[in-house]
Each structure stands twice: as C-alpha cells, then as structure tokens.
Design a protein around this motif. Structure first.
Motif, PDB file in Angstrom:
ATOM      1  N   LEU A 131      16.450  22.197  20.528  1.00  0.00           N
ATOM      2  CA  LEU A 131      15.324  21.757  20.969  1.00  0.00           C
ATOM      3  C   LEU A 131      14.453  22.792  20.397  1.00  0.00           C
ATOM      4  CD1 LEU A 131      13.336  20.931  23.362  1.00  0.00           C
ATOM      5  CD2 LEU A 131      14.023  23.093  24.590  1.00  0.00           C
TER       6      LEU A 131
ATOM      7  N   ALA B  27      13.545  20.836  17.072  1.00  0.00           N
ATOM      8  CA  ALA B  27      12.848  19.684  17.200  1.00  0.00           C
ATOM      9  C   ALA B  27      11.308  20.293  17.301  1.00  0.00           C
ATOM     10  CB  ALA B  27      13.164  19.051  18.448  1.00  0.00           C
ATOM     11  N   ILE B  28      10.987  21.324  17.958  1.00  0.00           N
ATOM     12  CA  ILE B  28       9.761  21.859  18.147  1.00  0.00           C
ATOM     13  C   ILE B  28       8.933  22.306  16.857  1.00  0.00           C
ATOM     14  CG2 ILE B  28       8.340  23.723  19.213  1.00  0.00           C
ATOM     15  CD1 ILE B  28      10.285  23.276  21.751  1.00  0.00           C
TER      16      ILE B  28
ATOM     17  N   CYS C 245       9.725  15.533  20.283  1.00  0.00           N
ATOM     18  CA  CYS C 245      11.027  15.678  21.294  1.00  0.00           C
ATOM     19  C   CYS C 245      11.323  14.358  22.023  1.00  0.00           C
ATOM     20  CB  CYS C 245      10.837  16.789  22.435  1.00  0.00           C
ATOM     21  SG  CYS C 245      10.988  18.454  21.674  1.00  0.00           S
TER      22      CYS C 245
ATOM     23  N   THR D 117      15.500  14.344  21.702  1.00  0.00           N
ATOM     24  CA  THR D 117      15.937  15.778  22.320  1.00  0.00           C
ATOM     25  C   THR D 117      16.188  15.797  23.667  1.00  0.00           C
ATOM     26  OG1 THR D 117      14.493  16.490  20.339  1.00  0.00           O
ATOM     27  CG2 THR D 117      14.862  17.970  22.329  1.00  0.00           C
TER      28      THR D 117
END
Length: 436
Positions: A334, A337-338, A383, A388
């Motif tokens: 996560l 992905a951020i 995301c 995600t």
C-alpha cells in the motif's frame, strides 16, 4: 539558518555517473525482480514480455531522471527536497515517515528472505541446521554495516557484487538452455495469460519506489547529463536482463525461485551466493534511504545519518527475526502504491511551476496545501486504479483497474498541483498588490 544545509552535497562529494549507475544496477538485480520476470514469462510470449519490460523500465527511468536532476541541482535527498512542494512540516512528518517505513519494512522482508533461504540451502549443503531467526539477524547486520558507510559503501559493494552476480546468472541461463531449455522455449505457450498493460504495470510497480528515492543517490551526480546517463545505463539494461532471465528460467524450469533453479543445475553453493548478493545489493539501498528519511523525520542532519541508518536496519532486522513480516507485506505494498504520487507533486513543483531552476530553492514552512492535496488525491487514484484495494475486503469496491496505477497517480498529482498552485500564486500576487 537554512535547515537543508545539513543534507546538501558539496562539490567535492560529487561522483562519476558510472558509480551511481552501479548502485542502480545493484538495486535492480534482486530476487523479487527475478520472480516478477517469471510471472511475466508465465503470462506473455517472450517477445511481448521483452516489450513490456522495456516500456515499464523506460517509464521508471524518465521519472528517475526528473527527480534525480532536481536532486543534482539542489544537492538534496528526496525527503528534504520535498519540502518545497509539500512544505517543511509536510515533508518532515508525512513524506519522511512514509519513505522511512517503506524502506525499513522492505529491508526487513529482504533480510527475512535471505535468512530463510540461507538456512535452508546451508542445511542441504552441510547438514547443519541454522535457525532462521539467527540467519536473518546475521545477514541483516552484515547488510546494515555496509549501508552505514554511506554512498561509498554502496559503490564498492556493487562494483564487486554486480559483476559476480551477473556471471552466476549467466551460468544458470546457459546451463538451463543447454539442458533442453531451447526446445521448451520454442514450443512455449503462456500458462497464465495476462494483458500487456498489466505486465507493464507490474514492471513499473516493482521499481517505482526507487524513482521516488532516486534523489538520495543522484544528488551525488556532477551534472544533469550524468543523472540521465547513470539512470539509463544503470536501470534499463539491468532491468531488461534480470526480468528476462527470470522469465526464461521460470519457463524452462517451472520455478520462480532463483535459488531452487541454481540448486537444480547442480551448483547449490553458487545458488546460495547468487541469492545473498542479489538481496545484499538491494537491501543496502533500503537501509541507506530509510536512514536518510528517518534522519529528516527526527530533525537530524546528515552527520547523524549513519546513526539513523543503523536504527533503520536494526528495526528491519528485528522484524525479520520476529517472523512477522509476511503479515505486513500488504501494508508495505500500500505504501509503495502511495509513494509515486510524491513524484508527480515534486515534478510539477520544480519542473512546471519552477521552470526547472534551483535558484533560491527554499523549503516552504509549515504544510503547503496544494502539495498535500495533490499528493493525497494522486495516491488515492493510484490505489484505486492500480488494484491496491482489491486485496482489502472492506475496500474492494474501490478497485477500478485502469491503465497503470502508479502512473495514473503521478499524472493526477501533477495536474492538481499545477491547478491549485496557480490559484495560490494568483492569490498571493493579489494580496501583495493590495498591501502596496
């Protein structure tokens, strides 16, 4: 006093582009990259797989060049340079925390993978059983000691490890092809078909964090040209070779695990060396960048970065030894992905709004609203469109696959930052006129 001075690279610390390229090559060559290559090989014909890797790493290289040239101009690492786009508090408490957790977590995962594989293979070779937690701690400490030598440690490790690892992988490839692999490749049909866009997305996602932290290394470059040369020469060729090697080996042997592949070729010791080197060169970079981010978060300058690098490595090693890292890989995915949205925000601030000029480059105090908003919205889009949320049951309804998630996030962050930044600048000009 400018708070960035404690991290600013001096002219005498600048390095040649080849040294930086070797660091990137060592970071690209890792066990996860071989596994991703195997996954791509299982989903695409090899020619399409080749094009997907070139496209994905080409995108990564472009992003690295933009962030790297910014860092070269300013002499600052990513976590510090971000203070211009997000404000000093935004960069310190949000970006530095995300980068620190990401790098520390991945350091722990790599140490755990190395420790588990070393214990297993060492036991097979010698009959001596070494507990995984002891092996994880031992290799975590060895990797950490290298990282504490700052950039010089990375440079010398990669000058030794990369050529040796290349020889090992070349042997495995030749041996596999000579043992009937060529015939297998000729008649191969993908067993788990995937789309070309999905393959490019997987390639980008596997290394996009490196694009965000490229400033940590490219700030040592002597010029913008050296940034471009080191990124292009260090990332694209290595990425192409390592992923395609993973794809070919996986197709021919039916396994994504490089240590298993090498052991089956009759050289388990060589397989062990390859595994350790692949993990080591990548993990040193994780500890180094994690230490820099942690140093910014704690309000320290780079003189204390060896201490914070040690702290980052110790935390990651303890997590590896505790065996809890498998449960947090989703969380780290996560974060990965951020992070790309940060790239979009920084590119928009420096290259679009700032016209690529470092003159008077100063961090904004507090939190800069356009930067924070664009980062958050860009990360959310990445995301949503990158899959995600698909693995999180409560948020699965937000999964809307579209093109390449990280790239979507970067583009959205750039557009929003330019729009909000322009409005903010007009408001500031109007206030100045009225005050006069």
């Amino acid at each position: 006093m400018d708070k960035t001075n404690g991290f600013k690279i001096q002219e005498e610390e600048r390095q040649g582009w080849i040294s930086i390229a070797m660091v990137w090559t060592g970071s690209v060559i890792c066990v996860p990259a071989l596994m991703i290559g195997g996954m791509l090989g299982a989903g695409l014909p090899l020619v399409e797989c080749l094009l997907a890797v070139l496209t994905g790493y080409g995108m990564i290289c472009v992003l690295m060049c933009f962030i790297g040239m910014l860092a070269c101009d300013t002499g600052l690492p990513t976590a510090v340079a971000a203070s211009k786009a997000l404000g000093e508090s935004g960069a310190k408490y949000i970006i530095s925390l995300i980068l620190a957790i990401s790098c520390i977590g991945w350091f722990g995962i790599q140490a755990a993978v190395c420790g588990e594989s070393f214990s297993s293979m060492f036991g097979d070779i010698t009959g001596i059983d070494i507990p995984v937690w002891i092996s994880s701690i031992a290799w975590g400490i060895i990797m950490l000691l290298t990282a504490c030598f700052r950039f010089s440690g990375l440079k010398w490790l990669n000058k030794i490890a990369v050529p040796l690892l290349g020889i090992v992988l070349l042997y495995a490839l030749v041996d596999t092809l000579a043992s009937g692999g060529v015939d297998i490749l000729k008649s191969y049909e993908p067993s788990a078909p995937m789309t070309f866009v999905s393959a490019v997305s997987a390639t980008v996602g596997s290394f996009v964090l490196a694009a965000a932290i490229s400033g940590d290394y490219c700030r040592f470059a002597k010029s913008r040209k050296d940034v471009i040369k080191s990124s292009a020469a260090g990332v694209v060729p290595a990425g192409l070779v390592i992923l395609m090697t993973g794809a070919v080996l996986a197709v021919c042997t039916g396994s994504y695990d490089i240590s298993v592949v090498l052991a089956s070729s009759g050289l388990p010791v060589v397989g062990l060396i390859a595994l350790i080197l692949a993990t080591w060169t990548t993990n040193v970079s994780n500890a180094y960048s994690g230490g820099l981010a942690l140093s910014v978060l704690l309000g320290q300058d780079e003189k204390k970065s060896q201490v914070t690098t040690a702290i980052a490595g110790v935390i990651g090693t303890l997590l590896a030894a505790a065996g809890i890292l498998n449960s947090i890989q989703g969380f780290l995915s996560l974060l990965s992905a951020i992070v790309p949205a940060l790239i979009g925000t920084m590119i928009a601030d420096y290259w679009i709004m700032g016209k690529g000029k470092a003159d008077g480059e100063q961090g904004r105090s507090g939190v800069y609203a356009p930067g924070l908003i664009s980062f958050v919205l860009g990360a959310f889009v990445a995301c949503v469109t990158g899959g995600t949320f698909a693995s999180i049951p409560a948020l699965a309804f937000l999964n809307v696959p579209l093109f390449i998630g990280p790239i979507n996030g970067i583009v959205v962050a750039m557009v929003i930052y330019v729009l909000l930044g322009s409005v903010m600048m007009k408001g500031e000009r109007k206030s100045c006129v009225e005050s006069e």
